[in-house]
Design an enzyme around this catalytic site. Structure first.
Site, PDB file in Angstrom:
ATOM      1  CE  LYS A  73       1.640  -0.229  -2.647  1.00  0.00           C
ATOM      2  NZ  LYS A  73       1.167   0.891  -1.802  1.00  0.00           N
ATOM      3  CB  SER A 148       3.881   1.220   1.016  1.00  0.00           C
ATOM      4  OG  SER A 148       2.609   1.561   0.491  1.00  0.00           O
ATOM      5  CB  SER A 172       1.770   4.656   0.084  1.00  0.00           C
ATOM      6  OG  SER A 172       2.271   4.201   1.294  1.00  0.00           O
TER       7      SER A 172
END
Ligand code: GLN
Length: 473
Positions: A73, A148, A172
């Site tokens: 990420k 997210s 997330s």
């Protein structure tokens, strides 16, 4: 092609799989699927690295994750690769060091394939808040992948890498894993080092793995967990796969919270969940209803405390030290204001304002301090349940993946997507998403397993029963 990483290694050793060629194919597959928008950048020299890891594997001397392709990420630092946090304000920023988790993956010969798209600074539940555009759900491209860590979830679900790292501050990892139908684990706070993770809400943030099977997920957790002197909140504890062998998961006591089935839950999510409960009961698992009476306050407490922490953490992006600077300003204060006005997106600004407000004198006691007290009550609720139960089972999300654009104009509706996930972060406990089936539109449904702190072994070994014996999806 292979069902997990051990099988991949076997195939490389026996010559059935050429790691270099296979990695090349992955890169073209990422290219072909660029409409999913899962990646912000691809690492340099991936194919060369694959070739050298292949040599290591053949020589018989290699790390535990040798040849595993892992996407990271884009809020986690990979040396000399862009670290944008999907924000304009860090668009051209490249860090000079690896996050501890990345260092550990590399030590075990994993291949970091690239950085994944996410909501800006990890703030969001749909991956529509990225400065680089939304990520699409590969199951149905009109749907969001969740957020997210949407890019990390999609990269695994679409077969663009073997596994990935995400971060979970309020759901997330678990929520996008549920929306795309894979496994995603938020570990206990303090089990995995946060060094090199761009802070959103420091007392909530955790880094964890996404995978399409539990073997790979636990292999990664074993590698990235453990003490780190560079993170003062590192607990020193480590997860080992060995711990799974000493556990008879069929003897664990399971509770499911009655508060999680009120209004707002999609009927198919509820039905599928209750079906699993039924199956577990028939299999002789001890399972009964429990109560988490303060869960209804978790979203409110979460959004007060995390925005407060974010307003402080994001103060460092002022155009002086990192990333983008507004060059038209003629004096310092104007430069700060312009840089932050141009550099941050709408949701990030909203949260900085909310956080500044709840911390301001006169409102601090009414909001911030009160939310801290609620955090304790939520933790106490979990402690009470875990006095008598090993695991808590719940839906991961109240609905399956919603439509792109469906909630963008209504932040409150968007925040409610986290109604089952934020409490684990408030309490610092782990949670795993397990795919359990599909709704009538063929969208994946996820179930969450939570345990007391540092009991990831219980979660994973129980999830293995579900994976191997229950034939869920
Ligand atoms: N969706 C939640 C939020 O918007 C959680 C984010 C996260 O876990 N990083 O804050």
């Amino acid at each position: 092609m292979y069902k997990n990483h051990s099988e991949k290694v076997q195939k490389i050793i026996s010559g059935i799989l050429d790691l270099k060629e296979h990695t090349k194919d992955l890169l073209s597959s990422i290219e072909k699927n660029s409409d999913l928008n899962a990646f912000n950048s691809i690492s340099k020299d991936v194919v060369e690295k694959a070739a050298s890891v292949a040599e290591k594997i053949k020589s018989g001397k290699h790390g535990k994750l040798a040849g595993m392709t892992v996407a990271v990420k884009d809020v986690i630092s990979v040396k000399n690769e862009p670290l944008t946090c999907s924000s304009e304000i860090l668009k051209n920023f490249k860090p000079l060091y690896d996050a501890t988790v990345v260092e550990k993956l590399l030590e075990e010969d994993a291949i970091i394939i690239g950085k994944t798209n996410c909501d800006e600074f990890a703030m969001g539940s749909s991956n529509e808040n990225s400065a680089f555009g939304p990520v699409l759900n590969p199951v149905n491209k009109n749907r969001v992948p969740g957020g997210s860590s949407g890019g990390s979830a999609v990269a695994v679900a679409a077969g663009l890498c073997d596994a990935s790292l995400g971060t979970d501050t309020g759901g997330s990892i678990r929520q996008p894993a549920a929306f795309v139908g894979i496994y995603g684990l938020k570990p206990t706070y303090g089990l995995v080092s946060r060094f090199g993770l761009t802070a959103y809400a420091s007392s909530f943030d955790s880094i964890g793995p996404f995978a399409n099977n539990l073997d790979d997920l636990s292999a990664i957790l074993e590698v990235i967990s453990g003490e780190d002197k560079k993170d003062s909140t590192s607990s020193g504890k480590k997860f080992t796969r060995e711990s799974l062998e000493n556990l008879d998961a069929s003897k664990l006591k399971i509770g499911y919270p009655k508060e999680f089935f009120g209004k707002g839950i999609q009927s198919e999510v509820k039905e599928n969940f209750l079906k699993v409960i039924q199956k577990l009961k028939s299999a002789g698992i001890e399972i009964s209803e429990v109560s988490l009476p303060h869960n209804e306050y978790s979203i409110a407490a979460y959004y007060i405390l995390t925005t407060a922490e974010a307003s402080s953490n994001l103060a460092r992006y002022d155009g002086v030290r990192y990333g983008v600077r507004d060059l038209n300003s003629t004096e310092l204060k104007e430069m700060y204001e312009q840089t932050r006005s141009i550099g941050f997106g709408k949701e990030v600004k909203r949260r900085i304002m909310l956080g500044t407000y709840v911390l301001s004198s006169g409102y601090y006691d009414a909001y911030y301090k009160k939310a801290q007290k609620v955090r304790r009550l939520i933790k106490n609720d979990f402690d009470n349940v875990f006095d008598n139960f090993d695991l808590i089972l719940s839906p991961t999300t109240p609905t399956t993946a919603f439509k792109l654009g469906e909630k963008t104009n209504d932040p409150l509706q968007m925040y409610l997507a986290d109604v089952y996930t934020t409490s684990a972060n408030l309490a610092g406990i782990p949670g795993l998403n397990i795919p359990i089936g599909f709704d009538n539109d063929n969208l994946p449904i996820g179930m969450q397993l939570m345990s007391n702190q540092f009991c990831e072994d219980k979660i994973i070994s129980f999830a293995k029963i579900l994976e191997n014996e229950m034939n869920l999806s």
